[in-house]
Design a protein around this motif. Structure first.
Motif, PDB file in Angstrom:
ATOM      1  N   ARG A 197      50.937 -44.222  27.446  1.00 35.62           N
ATOM      2  CA  ARG A 197      50.657 -44.327  28.885  1.00 35.62           C
ATOM      3  C   ARG A 197      49.682 -45.478  29.165  1.00 35.62           C
ATOM      4  O   ARG A 197      49.776 -46.138  30.196  1.00 35.62           O
ATOM      5  CB  ARG A 197      50.106 -43.004  29.420  1.00 35.62           C
ATOM      6  CG  ARG A 197      50.016 -42.973  30.937  1.00 35.62           C
ATOM      7  CD  ARG A 197      49.665 -41.597  31.459  1.00 35.62           C
ATOM      8  NE  ARG A 197      48.344 -41.187  31.021  1.00 35.62           N
ATOM      9  CZ  ARG A 197      47.854 -39.958  31.161  1.00 35.62           C
ATOM     10  NH1 ARG A 197      48.595 -39.011  31.721  1.00 35.62           N
ATOM     11  NH2 ARG A 197      46.650 -39.657  30.739  1.00 35.62           N
TER      12      ARG A 197
ATOM     13  N   ARG B 132      45.780 -41.827  48.288  1.00 38.62           N
ATOM     14  CA  ARG B 132      45.408 -42.266  46.943  1.00 38.62           C
ATOM     15  C   ARG B 132      46.373 -43.320  46.427  1.00 38.62           C
ATOM     16  O   ARG B 132      45.986 -44.258  45.721  1.00 38.62           O
ATOM     17  CB  ARG B 132      45.431 -41.066  45.978  1.00 38.62           C
ATOM     18  CG  ARG B 132      44.817 -41.335  44.599  1.00 38.62           C
ATOM     19  CD  ARG B 132      45.176 -40.251  43.595  1.00 38.62           C
ATOM     20  NE  ARG B 132      46.524 -40.428  43.066  1.00 38.62           N
ATOM     21  CZ  ARG B 132      46.833 -41.184  42.022  1.00 38.62           C
ATOM     22  NH1 ARG B 132      45.891 -41.849  41.372  1.00 38.62           N
ATOM     23  NH2 ARG B 132      48.091 -41.304  41.624  1.00 38.62           N
TER      24      ARG B 132
ATOM     25  N   LYS C 173      46.634 -45.607  35.315  1.00 34.64           N
ATOM     26  CA  LYS C 173      45.217 -45.263  35.315  1.00 34.64           C
ATOM     27  C   LYS C 173      44.445 -46.583  35.432  1.00 34.64           C
ATOM     28  O   LYS C 173      43.846 -47.060  34.480  1.00 34.64           O
ATOM     29  CB  LYS C 173      44.847 -44.457  34.070  1.00 34.64           C
ATOM     30  CG  LYS C 173      45.374 -43.019  34.121  1.00 34.64           C
ATOM     31  CD  LYS C 173      44.947 -42.193  32.940  1.00 34.64           C
ATOM     32  CE  LYS C 173      43.763 -41.301  33.247  1.00 34.64           C
ATOM     33  NZ  LYS C 173      44.136 -40.052  33.935  1.00 34.64           N
TER      34      LYS C 173
ATOM     35  N   TYR D  18      40.280 -45.283  41.248  1.00 30.79           N
ATOM     36  CA  TYR D  18      39.193 -44.298  41.283  1.00 30.79           C
ATOM     37  C   TYR D  18      38.105 -44.762  42.246  1.00 30.79           C
ATOM     38  O   TYR D  18      37.536 -43.956  42.981  1.00 30.79           O
ATOM     39  CB  TYR D  18      38.713 -44.018  39.851  1.00 30.79           C
ATOM     40  CG  TYR D  18      39.919 -43.548  39.062  1.00 30.79           C
ATOM     41  CD1 TYR D  18      40.261 -42.205  39.034  1.00 30.79           C
ATOM     42  CD2 TYR D  18      40.817 -44.453  38.493  1.00 30.79           C
ATOM     43  CE1 TYR D  18      41.439 -41.781  38.434  1.00 30.79           C
ATOM     44  CE2 TYR D  18      41.996 -44.048  37.900  1.00 30.79           C
ATOM     45  CZ  TYR D  18      42.294 -42.706  37.870  1.00 30.79           C
ATOM     46  OH  TYR D  18      43.471 -42.296  37.308  1.00 30.79           O
TER      47      TYR D  18
ATOM     48  N   GLU E 239      48.607 -34.942  44.615  1.00 28.95           N
ATOM     49  CA  GLU E 239      47.704 -34.547  43.523  1.00 28.95           C
ATOM     50  C   GLU E 239      46.422 -33.999  44.122  1.00 28.95           C
ATOM     51  O   GLU E 239      46.211 -34.062  45.335  1.00 28.95           O
ATOM     52  CB  GLU E 239      47.354 -35.767  42.653  1.00 28.95           C
ATOM     53  CG  GLU E 239      48.539 -36.409  41.980  1.00 28.95           C
ATOM     54  CD  GLU E 239      48.109 -37.280  40.808  1.00 28.95           C
ATOM     55  OE1 GLU E 239      47.332 -36.813  39.965  1.00 28.95           O
ATOM     56  OE2 GLU E 239      48.558 -38.440  40.751  1.00 28.95           O
TER      57      GLU E 239
ATOM     58  N   THR F 131      41.658 -36.148  40.667  1.00 29.68           N
ATOM     59  CA  THR F 131      42.309 -36.830  39.549  1.00 29.68           C
ATOM     60  C   THR F 131      43.032 -35.818  38.667  1.00 29.68           C
ATOM     61  O   THR F 131      43.116 -35.963  37.454  1.00 29.68           O
ATOM     62  CB  THR F 131      41.291 -37.620  38.717  1.00 29.68           C
ATOM     63  OG1 THR F 131      40.301 -36.701  38.250  1.00 29.68           O
ATOM     64  CG2 THR F 131      40.614 -38.685  39.537  1.00 29.68           C
TER      65      THR F 131
ATOM     66  N   ASN G  18      46.703 -33.315  38.450  1.00 29.91           N
ATOM     67  CA  ASN G  18      47.991 -32.939  39.037  1.00 29.91           C
ATOM     68  C   ASN G  18      47.819 -31.550  39.640  1.00 29.91           C
ATOM     69  O   ASN G  18      46.951 -30.792  39.234  1.00 29.91           O
ATOM     70  CB  ASN G  18      49.080 -32.940  37.958  1.00 29.91           C
ATOM     71  CG  ASN G  18      49.378 -34.344  37.451  1.00 29.91           C
ATOM     72  OD1 ASN G  18      49.075 -34.679  36.304  1.00 29.91           O
ATOM     73  ND2 ASN G  18      49.952 -35.179  38.288  1.00 29.91           N
TER      74      ASN G  18
ATOM     75  N   LEU H  52      50.664 -39.428  39.145  1.00 27.53           N
ATOM     76  CA  LEU H  52      50.447 -39.780  37.750  1.00 27.53           C
ATOM     77  C   LEU H  52      51.100 -38.759  36.821  1.00 27.53           C
ATOM     78  O   LEU H  52      51.027 -37.553  37.053  1.00 27.53           O
ATOM     79  CB  LEU H  52      48.951 -39.876  37.460  1.00 27.53           C
ATOM     80  CG  LEU H  52      48.683 -40.506  36.101  1.00 27.53           C
ATOM     81  CD1 LEU H  52      47.847 -41.762  36.238  1.00 27.53           C
ATOM     82  CD2 LEU H  52      48.036 -39.524  35.165  1.00 27.53           C
TER      83      LEU H  52
ATOM     84  N   GLY I  21      50.863 -36.701  34.275  1.00 28.35           N
ATOM     85  CA  GLY I  21      49.817 -36.057  33.473  1.00 28.35           C
ATOM     86  C   GLY I  21      50.379 -35.412  32.216  1.00 28.35           C
ATOM     87  O   GLY I  21      51.438 -34.784  32.247  1.00 28.35           O
ATOM     88  N   ILE I  22      49.669 -35.563  31.127  1.00 31.14           N
ATOM     89  CA  ILE I  22      50.086 -34.951  29.866  1.00 31.14           C
ATOM     90  C   ILE I  22      49.794 -33.448  29.913  1.00 31.14           C
ATOM     91  O   ILE I  22      50.555 -32.637  29.382  1.00 31.14           O
ATOM     92  CB  ILE I  22      49.397 -35.670  28.691  1.00 31.14           C
ATOM     93  CG1 ILE I  22      49.915 -37.118  28.628  1.00 31.14           C
ATOM     94  CG2 ILE I  22      49.640 -34.952  27.370  1.00 31.14           C
ATOM     95  CD1 ILE I  22      49.047 -38.066  27.830  1.00 31.14           C
ATOM     96  N   THR I  23      48.720 -33.075  30.585  1.00 35.71           N
ATOM     97  CA  THR I  23      48.435 -31.649  30.771  1.00 35.71           C
ATOM     98  C   THR I  23      49.509 -31.021  31.657  1.00 35.71           C
ATOM     99  O   THR I  23      49.995 -29.919  31.376  1.00 35.71           O
ATOM    100  CB  THR I  23      47.055 -31.453  31.419  1.00 35.71           C
ATOM    101  OG1 THR I  23      46.119 -32.310  30.774  1.00 35.71           O
ATOM    102  CG2 THR I  23      46.593 -30.013  31.307  1.00 35.71           C
TER     103      THR I  23
ATOM    104  N   GLY J  30      44.546 -31.316  34.147  1.00 36.87           N
ATOM    105  CA  GLY J  30      44.112 -32.611  33.631  1.00 36.87           C
ATOM    106  C   GLY J  30      43.364 -32.419  32.323  1.00 36.87           C
ATOM    107  O   GLY J  30      42.913 -31.306  32.037  1.00 36.87           O
ATOM    108  N   THR J  31      43.259 -33.475  31.566  1.00 33.40           N
ATOM    109  CA  THR J  31      42.621 -33.383  30.248  1.00 33.40           C
ATOM    110  C   THR J  31      41.181 -32.876  30.325  1.00 33.40           C
ATOM    111  O   THR J  31      40.769 -32.033  29.533  1.00 33.40           O
ATOM    112  CB  THR J  31      42.644 -34.769  29.570  1.00 33.40           C
ATOM    113  OG1 THR J  31      43.995 -35.087  29.298  1.00 33.40           O
ATOM    114  CG2 THR J  31      41.843 -34.776  28.274  1.00 33.40           C
TER     115      THR J  31
END
Ligand SMILES: *Cc1c(COP(=O)(O)O)cnc(C)c1O
Length: 353
Positions: free
Chosen positions: A95, A184, A194, A199, A230, A233, A235, A254, A256-258, A299-300
């Motif tokens: 990513r 956003r 990212k 941000y 979202e 920051t 999801n 975005l 998101g991996i989570t 999110g992470t």
């Protein structure tokens, strides 16, 4: 590249002994070492590990003016056996390259980054908290390093990955405001990357929401402010009639991996999931008829953070107490257990160092 090609300079004065892992604030304490690389003469080179130290820059430093800069956020954990566990690290590095393409930053080999990260973690293993909510937050980023204020892509870049021991990000469920003025991300824009500037742009609307007593914003689409995108920051997911619904990732949302992991675990557990457009009207209607039972961000940094209430205009919509949200509690527990090497998974998600 062989890890032996990474030049390593270790600190002569570790700061580890003075750290109270129970008391660290998110993102304020930095481990002893960092991984670096530079891009010049058309290639990434000089992969190295050095002590964490300041970077001196020219006032004409390109990134300071035009924000050609991207980042990632990931975590390392210690398993009960004391091994170092990484969760889907190649997804983060891949990513990073997706963000890089959008911001005209040259591609950097994901395998080399993973090897460098593994070397770094072996050296700073003692910085990975073993506290129940603790983790080592990993922050890879790339920024333009030309000393030049003409506008064109920089010719030189630096990659840095430093790490921070962290605890829980949010202690409490968050109260969120449905944003109907600011946006956003927009179609054709950089919302899926990212990119640092995303941000910066989110700070002002968030501050206005904070002033109204909200912790975070629910971003809606930039055209009509009708569809949920979202939250801050993270999801966003809702549960309506026991179905987990989240807007599709894409240009403005975005990937998101989570988000992806939570959907996968939910499906594995037999829950129904839907990735589709989700209008504010639908969520409000579901709240009014009682079928909306949960809303949470993924999110992470947070894994899953529950939303306690959402505000729209002058109305505030309260959600059920977190203790009643059995589905998301289970999803969070399972995902945390997998990430910490406590629970095994059939998915190819875990990389041991
Ligand atoms: C990083 C980020 C997320 C979460 O992505 P993860 O891969 O789950 O950490 C969601 N939305 C935005 C805008 C982000 O920057």
């Amino acid at each position: 590249m062989e890890s032996s090609n990474i030049n390593i300079v270790k600190t002569s004065s570790s700061r580890l002994k003075g750290i109270d892992f129970d008391a660290v604030e998110f993102g304020k304490v930095f481990s002893d070492h960092m991984l670096l690389a530079d891009y010049y003469d058309g290639k990434w080179q000089d992969f190295r590990i050095t002590p964490f130290e300041n970077i001196e820059v020219s006032p004409a430093f390109f990134t300071l003016h035009y924000g050609q800069s991207i980042f990632e956020g990931m975590k390392a954990h210690r398993s009960p056996e004391g091994e170092i566990v990484l969760f889907r690290p190649m997804d983060n590095f891949n990513r990073l390259n997706i963000s890089a393409e959008r911001m005209c930053i040259p591609q950097i080999d994901s395998n080399t980054l993973l090897e460098g990260l593994q070397e770094l973690l072996k050296i700073d293993k003692g910085w990975i908290p073993t506290t129940p909510d603790g983790a080592l937050y990993l922050r890879p980023f790339i920024f333009a390093t030309d000393e030049y204020i003409g506008v064109r892509p920089s010719l030189k870049y630096r990659f840095v990955l430093f790490t921070c021991p962290v605890n829980k990000y949010y202690e409490q469920p968050v109260k969120v405001k449905v944003e109907t003025k600011y946006a956003r991300a927009s179609e054709g824009g950089v919302g899926y990357a990212k990119a640092a500037g995303n941000y910066a742009a989110s700070l002002y609307p968030t501050q206005l929401a904070n002033d109204e007593g909200f912790d975070q914003i629910i971003w809606t689409d930039s055209k009509e402010h009708k569809y949920i995108e979202e939250s801050g920051t993270m999801n966003l997911m809702v549960i309506i009639n026991d179905t987990i619904i989240t807007p599709p990732s894409g240009e403005t949302i975005l990937k998101g991996i989570t988000r992806d992991s939570v959907l996968q675990i939910a499906q594995d557990l037999g829950y129904k999931t839907e990735e589709r457009k989700l209008s504010v009207d639908e969520v409000v209607a579901a709240h009014r008829n009682g079928s909306l039972t949960d809303m949470f961000g993924t999110g992470t940094a947070v894994t899953i953070t529950h939303v306690s209430a959402f505000g729209l205009g002058t109305e505030l919509f309260e959600l059920p107490p977190v203790t009643e949200r059995h589905i998301s509690i289970q999803l969070k527990k399972d995902l945390e257990a997998i990430k910490r090497g406590v629970k095994s998974t059939d998915h190819d998600w875990i990389v041991m160092v």
